[in-house]
Enzyme design. Structure first.
Site, PDB file in Angstrom:
ATOM      1  N   HIS A  79       0.835  -1.213   0.000  1.00 56.58           N
ATOM      2  CA  HIS A  79       0.000   0.000   0.000  1.00 56.58           C
ATOM      3  C   HIS A  79       0.865   1.256   0.000  1.00 56.58           C
ATOM      4  CE1 HIS A  79      -3.865   2.053   1.725  1.00 56.58           C
ATOM      5  NE2 HIS A  79      -3.156   2.886   0.971  1.00 56.58           N
ATOM      6  N   ASP A 324       1.116   2.790   3.774  1.00 59.72           N
ATOM      7  CA  ASP A 324       0.205   3.816   3.242  1.00 59.72           C
ATOM      8  C   ASP A 324       0.997   5.104   2.980  1.00 59.72           C
ATOM      9  OD1 ASP A 324      -2.039   5.094   2.298  1.00 59.72           O
ATOM     10  OD2 ASP A 324      -3.056   5.224   4.241  1.00 59.72           O
TER      11      ASP A 324
HETATM   12 ZN   LIG Z   1      -7.072   4.782   2.470  1.00 57.99          ZN
HETATM   13 ZN   LIG Z   2      -3.779   4.880   0.972  1.00 61.53          ZN
END
Ligand SMILES: [Zn+2]
Ligand SMILES: [Zn+2]
Length: 451
Positions: A79, A324
């Site tokens: 991610h 992320d």
């Molecule tokens: Zn997200």
């Molecule tokens: Zn993300």
């Protein structure tokens, strides 16, 4: 993992020729935890021998580990936001994969919330071509579930899958309609790939800018309740179970979400989950100073949630760590907290932050951390790095004693909005090999903690 298959890039430069002499190899999946020589020849692990026993070719570089430097399987991040096409002022394929290589990664999966959105086969083809030219390490791509991330019409999932999409996500946006998601799950069952879900009930999160709790009330900021995430995790786990489809829950941030995943797994539903370093290490207290690098989605939650996420990662309820990695330009983050975009970078600090913050205090065992930082590959149908003879060299050389300050020598990423910036960390990646190539060599010499 095979970069020639569904991953693109990482094949620049010659295959590595390297002898790592007397290093402490730790690979839980290979069942290795001991001092060895590791000989890499033509990018392949050619020999694992007793310390001092491996004979390097005359032109192979020799690195002395002194029995102290560690060799681990290289990490995989399912991610990341590489911001290309459309927002190259934040990041691009070259800078993002340089950051990943510096963090010890041998593969990453890029999200499709780009400009334009990655929702068509021609765009995926051109992006994979660009990655083949520019990416330092192999990159995989998720395509959008719905056109333009609008949550309404499904993309041509079968065609995108044939073009090499590893799966689908509307990350950045939830799939609000259960009916739309159900249809996507039915297609997924037919055409394969994983559906990765950013879980958020917008009618609950509304205009919130931080975790809803005592601190948001004290600061007078709109809060996002944890149920905005956990109720959607529970709903979508049940939908996946009903359709016998495969879903992956992105960036879990609270105890209730982890419980919903545990319950789904107990029922045999095909679900997996990831958690980000910032949710494992920080709480909403970090927001008190209104530092916009602490503003991300989902927001940093309370101590009870943080501790529950660590436990869920430890016991395997949460399968893997994902950063992320969400780069934003300085001028975008240098605005009042309420107006700043959500996101923190994370690729260059993930291992050291988790090693310093969880392993050193005894909250997580090092082999478990290594396993969770590599497992993301398997969740998307790829092979995780493995330290074994005849395998492609996908490994990191780490100095677990070296202390450093995050960001002190700048960043490989084009953006510097890192929530760990300025933190003293311990454990530094010295070398990264990905796809058999040496893709990162630490420039800062080891100063502290040398044997
Ligand atoms: Zn997200
Ligand atoms: Zn993300």
């Amino acid at each position: 993992m095979s970069p020639e298959g569904v991953l693109s890039g990482g094949l620049q430069g010659p295959p590595a020729e390297l002898l790592l002499r007397d290093v402490h190899v730790l690979d839980p999946r290979a069942g290795i935890d001991r001092r060895l020589d590791v000989l890499v020849r033509q990018g392949t692990i050619a020999e694992l021998a007793e310390p001092g026993a491996a004979a390097g070719e005359s032109d192979a570089e020799v690195i002395e580990g002194g029995g102290r430097l560690r060799v681990l399987p290289a990490f995989f991040d399912p991610h990341v936001h590489l911001r290309t096409p459309g927002q190259e002022h934040k990041e691009d394929l070259d800078s993002g994969t340089r950051a990943a290589a510096a963090g010890g990664y041998c593969g990453v999966i890029a999200m499709p919330n780009t400009e334009p959105v990655l929702d068509s086969a021609p765009l995926l083809r051109s992006l994979r071509d660009a990655a083949a030219r520019e990416a330092r390490i192999p990159v995989g791509f998720l395509a959008a579930i719905t056109r333009g991330l609008q949550g309404e019409q499904l993309t041509e999932m079968a065609e995108l899958g044939q073009e090499g999409a590893l799966g689908f996500t509307d990350d950045g946006e939830p799939v609000e309609s259960a009916g739309v998601l159900r249809k996507a799950l039915q297609y997924q069952r037919l055409c394969g790939g994983v559906l990765a879900l950013h879980e958020e009930d917008r009618s609950l999160s509304r205009d919130g800018v931080m975790h809803e709790g005592a601190l948001s009330a004290a600061l007078g900021l709109d809060g996002i309740p944890t149920v905005a995430e956990s109720t959607m995790v529970a709903r979508d786990a049940e939908l996946a179970g009903y359709e016998d489809a495969r879903v992956h829950f992105q960036h879990l941030s609270c105890s209730a979400s982890a419980q919903a995943v545990a319950a789904a797994k107990a029922r045999g539903w095909r679900v997996s989950a990831e958690v980000a370093p910032h949710h494992l290490l920080l709480t909403d207290e970090a927001v008190r100073g209104m530092n916009t690098s602490m503003k991300m989605h989902p927001p940093l939650t309370g101590e009870g949630d943080r501790a529950a996420l660590v436990e869920a990662l430890r016991d395997g309820t949460i399968d893997c760590v994902a950063t992320d990695h969400a780069p934003h330009a300085r001028e975008e983050k240098e605005v009042p907290f309420e107006q700043a975009p959500m996101g923190t970078t994370g690729l260059e600090t993930a291992f050291a932050a988790l090693y310093s913050g969880l392993v050193m205090p005894g909250a997580l065992e090092l082999p478990v951390l290594v396993r969770r930082m590599t497992a993301g590959a398997e969740l998307f149908g790829l092979e995780a790095a493995l330290i074994a003879r005849d395998r492609p060299a996908e490994l990191v050389l780490v100095d677990l004693d070296e202390r450093w300050t995050a960001g002190e020598h700048g960043w490989q990423s084009r953006s510097e909005n890192c929530c760990f910036s300025g933190r003293r960390l311990q454990g530094r990646i010295q070398l990264t090999l990905a796809a058999g190539r040496l893709v990162h060599r630490d420039r800062a010499p080891a100063l502290a903690g040398a044997a």
